[in-house]
Design a protein around this motif. Structure first.
Motif, mmCIF file in Angstrom:
data_model
loop_
_atom_site.group_PDB
_atom_site.id
_atom_site.type_symbol
_atom_site.label_atom_id
_atom_site.label_comp_id
_atom_site.label_asym_id
_atom_site.label_seq_id
_atom_site.Cartn_x
_atom_site.Cartn_y
_atom_site.Cartn_z
ATOM 1 N N LYS A 21 5.689 -6.420 -7.077
ATOM 2 C CA LYS A 21 4.700 -6.365 -6.006
ATOM 3 C C LYS A 21 3.261 -6.397 -6.535
ATOM 4 O O LYS A 21 2.400 -7.057 -5.955
ATOM 5 N N GLU A 22 3.003 -5.715 -7.660
ATOM 6 C CA GLU A 22 1.626 -5.638 -8.161
ATOM 7 C C GLU A 22 1.131 -6.963 -8.742
ATOM 8 O O GLU A 22 -0.063 -7.148 -8.936
ATOM 9 N N ARG A 26 -1.538 -9.710 -1.478
ATOM 10 C CA ARG A 26 -1.108 -9.456 -0.102
ATOM 11 C C ARG A 26 -2.130 -10.026 0.871
ATOM 12 O O ARG A 26 -3.339 -9.839 0.720
ATOM 13 N N THR A 30 -4.417 -8.057 10.610
ATOM 14 C CA THR A 30 -4.811 -6.724 11.053
ATOM 15 C C THR A 30 -4.427 -6.517 12.519
ATOM 16 O O THR A 30 -4.155 -7.486 13.235
ATOM 17 N N ASP A 38 -5.846 -8.656 1.251
ATOM 18 C CA ASP A 38 -5.753 -7.207 1.106
ATOM 19 C C ASP A 38 -5.599 -6.861 -0.372
ATOM 20 O O ASP A 38 -4.486 -6.744 -0.872
ATOM 21 N N THR A 40 -6.100 -4.100 -1.962
ATOM 22 C CA THR A 40 -5.535 -2.774 -2.225
ATOM 23 C C THR A 40 -4.054 -2.702 -1.894
ATOM 24 O O THR A 40 -3.341 -1.871 -2.436
ATOM 25 N N GLY A 41 -3.591 -3.557 -0.984
ATOM 26 C CA GLY A 41 -2.194 -3.523 -0.570
ATOM 27 C C GLY A 41 -1.891 -2.399 0.393
ATOM 28 O O GLY A 41 -0.731 -2.056 0.622
ATOM 29 N N ARG A 42 -2.909 -1.811 0.999
ATOM 30 C CA ARG A 42 -2.714 -0.656 1.860
ATOM 31 C C ARG A 42 -3.294 -0.797 3.267
ATOM 32 O O ARG A 42 -3.254 0.151 4.041
ATOM 33 N N LYS A 43 -3.860 -1.940 3.593
ATOM 34 C CA LYS A 43 -4.439 -2.107 4.929
ATOM 35 C C LYS A 43 -3.354 -2.087 5.990
ATOM 36 O O LYS A 43 -2.222 -2.514 5.747
ATOM 37 N N ASN A 44 -3.725 -1.608 7.163
ATOM 38 C CA ASN A 44 -2.792 -1.627 8.284
ATOM 39 C C ASN A 44 -2.583 -3.053 8.747
ATOM 40 O O ASN A 44 -3.500 -3.864 8.718
ATOM 41 N N GLY A 47 1.966 -7.792 6.741
ATOM 42 C CA GLY A 47 1.600 -8.378 5.465
ATOM 43 C C GLY A 47 2.551 -9.452 4.987
ATOM 44 O O GLY A 47 3.712 -9.513 5.390
ATOM 45 N N TYR A 49 3.128 -11.898 1.128
ATOM 46 C CA TYR A 49 2.759 -11.923 -0.289
ATOM 47 C C TYR A 49 2.754 -13.341 -0.844
ATOM 48 O O TYR A 49 3.606 -14.150 -0.502
#
Length: 89
Positions: A21-22, A26, A30, A38, A40-44, A47, A49
């Motif tokens: 994943k890293e 992503r 939204t 994204d 950070t990979g943490r947005k709401n 998603g 890849y």
């Protein structure tokens, strides 16, 4: 006993390769409906890849895999902005 932490795997929409994943980028739709990168990979939001490569982005756009994954149409200006951001990384 050897206990290694498992790394999450994701599939690139362009080349269809499964990678850690890293290593992938992503792209998120939204809750407001915008499509953006994204880092950070943490947005709401929903998603998808991709490899950090313009070839994979173009392939995913051509096959409409990115549109299907995000369940929305992706406008031309957003496509251009995504291309620019991926090449900058």
């Amino acid at each position: 006993m050897d206990t290694q932490k498992k790394r999450p795997q994701r599939t690139c929409l362009g080349c269809r390769e499964t990678k850690n994943k890293e290593l992938l980028t992503r792209i998120v739709r939204t809750p407001e409906g915008t499509v953006e990168l994204d880092p950070t990979g943490r947005k709401n939001g929903r998603g998808a890849y991709l490899c950090p490569d313009v070839k994979c982005l173009k392939k995913a756009l051509k096959s409409k895999a990115l549109s299907r994954a995000l369940k929305t149409e992706i406008p031309e200006e957003t496509t251009a902005a995504l291309e620019e951001e991926i090449t900058r990384e």
